[in-house]
Design a protein around this motif. Structure first.
Motif, PDB file in Angstrom:
ATOM      1  N   ALA A   1       0.849  -1.189   0.000  1.00 53.89           N
ATOM      2  CA  ALA A   1       0.000   0.000   0.000  1.00 53.89           C
ATOM      3  C   ALA A   1       0.883   1.237   0.000  1.00 53.89           C
ATOM      4  O   ALA A   1       1.915   1.281   0.680  1.00 53.89           O
ATOM      5  CB  ALA A   1      -0.928   0.010   1.211  1.00 53.89           C
ATOM      6  N   LEU A   2       0.461   2.233  -0.780  1.00 53.94           N
ATOM      7  CA  LEU A   2       1.140   3.518  -0.832  1.00 53.94           C
ATOM      8  C   LEU A   2       0.182   4.596  -0.357  1.00 53.94           C
ATOM      9  O   LEU A   2      -0.966   4.665  -0.820  1.00 53.94           O
ATOM     10  CB  LEU A   2       1.586   3.836  -2.259  1.00 53.94           C
ATOM     11  N   ALA A   3       0.637   5.425   0.554  1.00 48.59           N
ATOM     12  CA  ALA A   3      -0.166   6.567   0.987  1.00 48.59           C
ATOM     13  C   ALA A   3      -0.194   7.627  -0.105  1.00 48.59           C
ATOM     14  O   ALA A   3       0.615   7.609  -1.044  1.00 48.59           O
ATOM     15  CB  ALA A   3       0.416   7.144   2.274  1.00 48.59           C
ATOM     16  N   GLY A   4      -1.121   8.565   0.015  1.00 45.44           N
ATOM     17  CA  GLY A   4      -1.234   9.620  -0.974  1.00 45.44           C
ATOM     18  C   GLY A   4       0.035  10.427  -1.145  1.00 45.44           C
ATOM     19  O   GLY A   4       0.288  10.986  -2.218  1.00 45.44           O
TER      20      GLY A   4
ATOM     21  N   PRO B   1      -4.487   7.024  -1.995  1.00 46.73           N
ATOM     22  CA  PRO B   1      -3.794   5.753  -1.717  1.00 46.73           C
ATOM     23  C   PRO B   1      -3.963   4.751  -2.854  1.00 46.73           C
ATOM     24  O   PRO B   1      -4.970   4.732  -3.567  1.00 46.73           O
ATOM     25  CB  PRO B   1      -4.472   5.245  -0.439  1.00 46.73           C
ATOM     26  N   ILE B   2      -2.955   3.907  -2.998  1.00 47.40           N
ATOM     27  CA  ILE B   2      -2.983   2.785  -3.934  1.00 47.40           C
ATOM     28  C   ILE B   2      -2.649   1.519  -3.160  1.00 47.40           C
ATOM     29  O   ILE B   2      -1.711   1.508  -2.351  1.00 47.40           O
ATOM     30  CB  ILE B   2      -1.979   2.977  -5.089  1.00 47.40           C
ATOM     31  N   LEU B   3      -3.419   0.460  -3.412  1.00 47.31           N
ATOM     32  CA  LEU B   3      -3.167  -0.830  -2.758  1.00 47.31           C
ATOM     33  C   LEU B   3      -3.119  -1.932  -3.804  1.00 47.31           C
ATOM     34  O   LEU B   3      -3.906  -1.935  -4.761  1.00 47.31           O
ATOM     35  CB  LEU B   3      -4.246  -1.137  -1.715  1.00 47.31           C
ATOM     36  N   GLY B   4      -2.184  -2.863  -3.617  1.00 48.37           N
ATOM     37  CA  GLY B   4      -2.065  -4.005  -4.516  1.00 48.37           C
ATOM     38  C   GLY B   4      -2.147  -5.314  -3.758  1.00 48.37           C
ATOM     39  O   GLY B   4      -1.629  -5.427  -2.645  1.00 48.37           O
ATOM     40  N   ALA B   5      -2.800  -6.307  -4.347  1.00 44.06           N
ATOM     41  CA  ALA B   5      -2.910  -7.640  -3.765  1.00 44.06           C
ATOM     42  C   ALA B   5      -2.477  -8.669  -4.799  1.00 44.06           C
ATOM     43  O   ALA B   5      -2.810  -8.551  -5.982  1.00 44.06           O
ATOM     44  CB  ALA B   5      -4.344  -7.926  -3.316  1.00 44.06           C
ATOM     45  N   ASN B   6      -1.746  -9.682  -4.350  1.00 48.52           N
ATOM     46  CA  ASN B   6      -1.204 -10.691  -5.256  1.00 48.52           C
ATOM     47  C   ASN B   6      -1.047 -12.011  -4.497  1.00 48.52           C
ATOM     48  O   ASN B   6       0.046 -12.376  -4.092  1.00 48.52           O
ATOM     49  CB  ASN B   6       0.151 -10.213  -5.808  1.00 48.52           C
TER      50      ASN B   6
ATOM     51  N   HIS C   1      -4.821  -2.805   4.774  1.00 45.98           N
ATOM     52  CA  HIS C   1      -6.037  -2.065   4.467  1.00 45.98           C
ATOM     53  C   HIS C   1      -5.677  -0.627   4.138  1.00 45.98           C
ATOM     54  O   HIS C   1      -4.790  -0.023   4.754  1.00 45.98           O
ATOM     55  CB  HIS C   1      -6.981  -2.107   5.680  1.00 45.98           C
ATOM     56  N   ALA C   2      -6.339  -0.075   3.137  1.00 47.19           N
ATOM     57  CA  ALA C   2      -6.204   1.341   2.798  1.00 47.19           C
ATOM     58  C   ALA C   2      -7.590   1.934   2.654  1.00 47.19           C
ATOM     59  O   ALA C   2      -8.524   1.245   2.227  1.00 47.19           O
ATOM     60  CB  ALA C   2      -5.425   1.517   1.503  1.00 47.19           C
ATOM     61  N   ASP C   3      -7.742   3.203   3.022  1.00 44.85           N
ATOM     62  CA  ASP C   3      -9.038   3.854   2.856  1.00 44.85           C
ATOM     63  C   ASP C   3      -8.862   5.164   2.114  1.00 44.85           C
ATOM     64  O   ASP C   3      -7.776   5.745   2.072  1.00 44.85           O
ATOM     65  CB  ASP C   3      -9.722   4.077   4.207  1.00 44.85           C
TER      66      ASP C   3
ATOM     67  N   THR D   1       1.705   6.429 -10.282  1.00 45.52           N
ATOM     68  CA  THR D   1       0.389   6.288 -10.889  1.00 45.52           C
ATOM     69  C   THR D   1      -0.087   4.856 -10.690  1.00 45.52           C
ATOM     70  O   THR D   1       0.674   3.976 -10.274  1.00 45.52           O
ATOM     71  CB  THR D   1       0.464   6.576 -12.394  1.00 45.52           C
ATOM     72  N   LEU D   2      -1.352   4.604 -11.005  1.00 44.44           N
ATOM     73  CA  LEU D   2      -1.865   3.240 -10.903  1.00 44.44           C
ATOM     74  C   LEU D   2      -1.095   2.319 -11.848  1.00 44.44           C
ATOM     75  O   LEU D   2      -0.786   1.173 -11.500  1.00 44.44           O
ATOM     76  CB  LEU D   2      -3.354   3.215 -11.246  1.00 44.44           C
ATOM     77  N   GLU D   3      -0.737   2.820 -13.019  1.00 42.20           N
ATOM     78  CA  GLU D   3       0.012   2.014 -13.983  1.00 42.20           C
ATOM     79  C   GLU D   3       1.415   1.726 -13.470  1.00 42.20           C
ATOM     80  O   GLU D   3       1.921   0.600 -13.612  1.00 42.20           O
ATOM     81  CB  GLU D   3       0.072   2.744 -15.321  1.00 42.20           C
ATOM     82  N   ALA D   4       2.062   2.719 -12.873  1.00 39.55           N
ATOM     83  CA  ALA D   4       3.406   2.508 -12.343  1.00 39.55           C
ATOM     84  C   ALA D   4       3.383   1.533 -11.170  1.00 39.55           C
ATOM     85  O   ALA D   4       4.284   0.704 -11.022  1.00 39.55           O
ATOM     86  CB  ALA D   4       4.020   3.840 -11.918  1.00 39.55           C
ATOM     87  N   ALA D   5       2.356   1.628 -10.344  1.00 40.94           N
ATOM     88  CA  ALA D   5       2.237   0.690  -9.230  1.00 40.94           C
ATOM     89  C   ALA D   5       2.009  -0.725  -9.747  1.00 40.94           C
ATOM     90  O   ALA D   5       2.545  -1.691  -9.197  1.00 40.94           O
ATOM     91  CB  ALA D   5       1.091   1.113  -8.312  1.00 40.94           C
TER      92      ALA D   5
END
Length: 755
Positions: A175-178, A186-191, A347-349, A490-494
């Motif tokens: 997860a990355l904060a703003g 925020p951006i969160l990734g799950a794998n 978790h991110a909100d 960005t979402l693409e970079a993440a």
């Protein structure tokens, strides 16, 4: 009891070009009913087989070959416990989740009844107890995921013609904060990484009802999501390492066992198993305060098994509360139910908050003594370490069985308590100053920068020790470095963090990062390839010309490698073969001398050339993921495609691996040999099952995703392997629309359900 069909419109299932269902209804009960129907469309044979498996009724449908599976499931009593515990489930969850989902599965089966084989028809109807038992089944598999002997995975997968291999479950999440994203959100990734076949496959859906407004993934047969996102929050899960099961050594003598210095009779539970073509078979299950007996040892003693989710019925409610949470406080309230045996949650909100919670169900044990011996000889150390040998006399008795079925002392009631540690006993990180969080099956003190190293010497919550799983692994180390350097993402970079298949061990080799101890990564100080480079400079001047020529080509190939397991990489196989051959932990800590390193490189190069006719075959010709048919499907060829990624031990986040793929193996005499029976090509059966990336913009959540194969297990379906072929193999994600308007606009088919 579920109501009969009234003929009213209940739910609408919109399927997009990938076959992914979005279920929309006016209320949550109808939405869950529609989700059950949709899962039936995609997986009905597999779901009914799984229901029979958990009931312990496979032999009645398929004959003696399934008797052993039925014996195991009857012994564990998962379905029996679900039937007994159904009344303890919250009424709202029964009425809104369990019976509507079962009713949806049954509704689809009724619509397809004219095409159902006899065994499937006999498995119907699916009941509330079946759905509750499915939660218990997955709870059991997760609880046993840290078992070195993989008993849980074997119980789950053996009836499907799979052994489960020798690997624990795994996963990544971040997860990355703003403060670290381009949008300020925020951006969160799950794998998640699991076995890539039923029953461990996951299914994706979008659900919109009254309180439910969510997209996510879950195991087959579960009506709610293990991870996913809403319009204002997202979360991921990974396996952790709390002590979530006990294998007890029970001192036995015929039909009795020793407890607290007294002989007591085993509690006998009769089970009758119907076997097609052979009549009924009677089985007696022996129960002890340490759980059911799962094995009898040659000397008459027994092994009993207890797992921390046994007899628990709260998992559906916890998932319900997680899936409908509208704030972090509500999400944390759901986590406090502690119904998962060993998950870490992230978790991110949309408000900008980040949370990491390392949780699990762990039994409290009396820290006193057992017959004068410390209980510490048992729980984690005996369950995990094959070479454990505690000095206490009783522990020494257990150690005799370390190579077979180790366990905790089963002759004392001090190890029978089922009280669990509260969630407050587990580490948690909220809103880190670093602005990032990661989890890659790594200890909780590695979740972000600047956390103190804290573990418990008893080894039951956050275990200490030298086992690699208890330290920062290469995935986590590389992950942390990437996230610490990430800004304006960005979402693409993440998404690219997962998709570029970088090999962390190779990053050390290229001296792009610091060593684990913080020293500069100069030649020979850390990493596998710097040490090889140093060995080459020492050995090369005295090599015969022909050998020098052969090996210099291999050295140059590794020196020029970009350090990724991309499909086009031409050094990945050589690197993997060398890593296996040298037997290092990939941080350069091998004790091998220069001659051994060069010999290992020569063996790896020889293997690659022998199997592929060249030193540098592209990774796409080696790492080929096959979408095998379910054993319940008899028509259609398997689909296959090359995939990026590599075994996760080399530090690859986008991970795929095969239990049988080992280019080189070390012989008992210390030499090297090509692994017999291997053609040099991998057939991954474990790894990335799904990828989810979410940006929580309050103006409209953005998400990208991919599943490992496709939405359907029917080989005749266009969605049998479309995501494998068009996304996973190409290192791509697809847009995952969230708004109801967007899902309707993307629909390529619409099904209206009535109840």
């Amino acid at each position: 009891m579920p109501p009969g069909r009234s003929g009213r419109t209940a739910a609408t299932i919109y399927r997009d070009a990938w076959g992914i269902p979005s279920v929309v209804a006016d209320n949550d009960s109808d939405t869950i009913h529609g989700f059950g129907y949709a899962q039936g469309e995609d997986h009905l044979p597999e779901l009914l087989f799984l229901v029979l498996q958990i009931r312990g009724d496979l032999a009645a449908a398929f004959g003696p070959d399934c008797l052993e599976s039925d014996r195991r499931l009857r012994t564990l009593g998962i379905h029996r416990d679900a039937r007994a515990g159904l009344g303890s489930v919250a009424p709202e969850v029964r009425e809104t989740v369990l019976w509507p989902f079962a009713d949806g599965l049954n509704a689809y089966a009724a619509d397809a009844r004219t095409t159902l084989p006899r065994w499937m028809a006999d498995a119907l109807p699916v009941t509330e107890a079946d759905i509750l038992a499915l939660h218990g089944f997955y709870g059991f598999v997760l609880a046993m995921s840290n078992d070195a002997w993989r008993y849980g995975q074997h119980v789950a997968m053996a009836p499907w013609g799979r052994s489960g291999g020798a690997r624990p479950l795994a996963s990544n999440g971040f997860a990355l904060a703003g403060s670290r994203t381009a949008s300020g959100h925020p951006i969160l990734g799950a794998n998640p990484h699991v076995y890539l076949y039923s029953p461990m496959l996951m299914t994706e859906a979008r659900l919109k009802g009254d309180r439910l407004d969510i997209r996510g993934w879950t195991f087959l047969g579960l009506p709610l999501f293990l991870f996913g996102h809403t319009s204002d929050s997202a979360w991921a899960v990974t396996i952790g390492y709390p002590d979530s099961f006990d294998r007890a050594f029970v001192v036995g003598d015929g039909n009795r066992y020793m407890l607290d210095g007294r002989w007591r009779p085993f509690e006998f539970r009769p089970e009758r198993i119907d076997v097609r073509g052979a009549g009924p078979v009677d089985q007696g299950v022996l129960e002890t305060p340490h759980g059911p007996v799962i094995a009898r040892l040659p000397d008459g003693n027994r092994v009993a098994l207890d797992w921390t989710t046994r007899s628990e019925t709260g998992m559906p409610e916890q998932l319900w509360r997680m899936n409908t949470a509208t704030s972090r406080a509500e999400f944390e309230g759901a986590l406090s139910m502690m119904q998962f045996p060993n998950y870490a949650f992230m978790h991110a909100d949309a408000g900008g908050g980040l949370l990491y919670a390392y949780l699990g169900r762990v039994y409290r044990r009396d820290p006193g003594s057992v017959d004068g011996s410390a209980i510490g000889c048992g729980t984690m150390r005996i369950d995990w370490w094959e070479d454990s040998a505690a000095p206490e006399e009783r522990c020494a008795a257990l150690a005799r069985y370390n190579g077979v079925l180790p366990g905790i002392p089963g002759w004392t009631s001090a190890t029978t308590g089922r009280e669990i540690y509260p969630d407050g006993a587990f580490p948690r990180v909220a809103d880190p100053a670093s602005g990032w969080l990661q989890m890659a099956n790594t200890p909780p003190w590695t979740a972000t920068a600047g956390l103190p190293r804290e573990c418990d010497d008893a080894g039951v919550i956050v275990p200490c020790g030298d086992r690699p799983a208890l330290k920062q692994n290469l995935r986590g180390e590389g992950f942390s470095g990437i996230l610490a350097e990430t800004s304006a993402a960005t979402l693409e970079a993440a998404s690219a963090i997962y998709l570029d298949a970088r090999v962390t061990g190779a990053r050390y080799a290229m001296r792009e990062r610091l060593c684990l101890d913080g020293t500069e990564a100069t030649r020979g100080t850390c990493g596998l390839l710097p040490a090889l480079d140093q060995a080459w400079e020492k050995i090369a001047p005295r090599l015969p010309a022909d050998r020098h020529k052969r090996l210099s080509a291999a050295v140059d190939l590794l020196r020029d490698w970009d350090g990724t397991a991309s499909a086009d990489s031409r050094a990945m196989l050589l690197y993997l073969g060398y890593a296996h051959a040298i037997g290092s932990d990939l941080r350069g800590h091998s004790e091998a001398d220069a001659d051994e390193r060069i010999a290992a490189l020569e063996a790896a190069a020889g293997f690659v050339i022998e199997r592929f006719g060249q030193l540098d075959p592209p990774w796409r010709s080696v790492n080929i993921l096959r979408r095998h048919l379910s054993p319940l499907r008899r028509e259609g060829p398997p689909a296959e495609a090359p995939v990026p990624g590599a075994p996760q031990f080399v530090g690859t986040l986008h991970a795929y691996e095969s239990a049988g793929f080992l280019p080189l193996q070390r012989r008992f005499d210390g030499g090297l040999a090509a692994n017999p029976g291997e053609d040099g090509r991998a057939d991954p059966d474990f790894g990335t099952v799904a990828l989810m990336m979410v940006e929580l913009d309050p103006a409209g959540v953005r998400a990208r995703a991919a599943s490992v194969y496709g939405q359907s297990e029917d080989p005749a379906s266009p969605h049998f392997a479309d995501q494998l072929e068009r996304l996973i193999s190409r290192g791509k994600l697809r847009d995952a629309p969230f708004s109801v308007e967007a899902t309707r606009a993307a629909a390529t088919s619409v099904t209206v359900l009535h109840r």
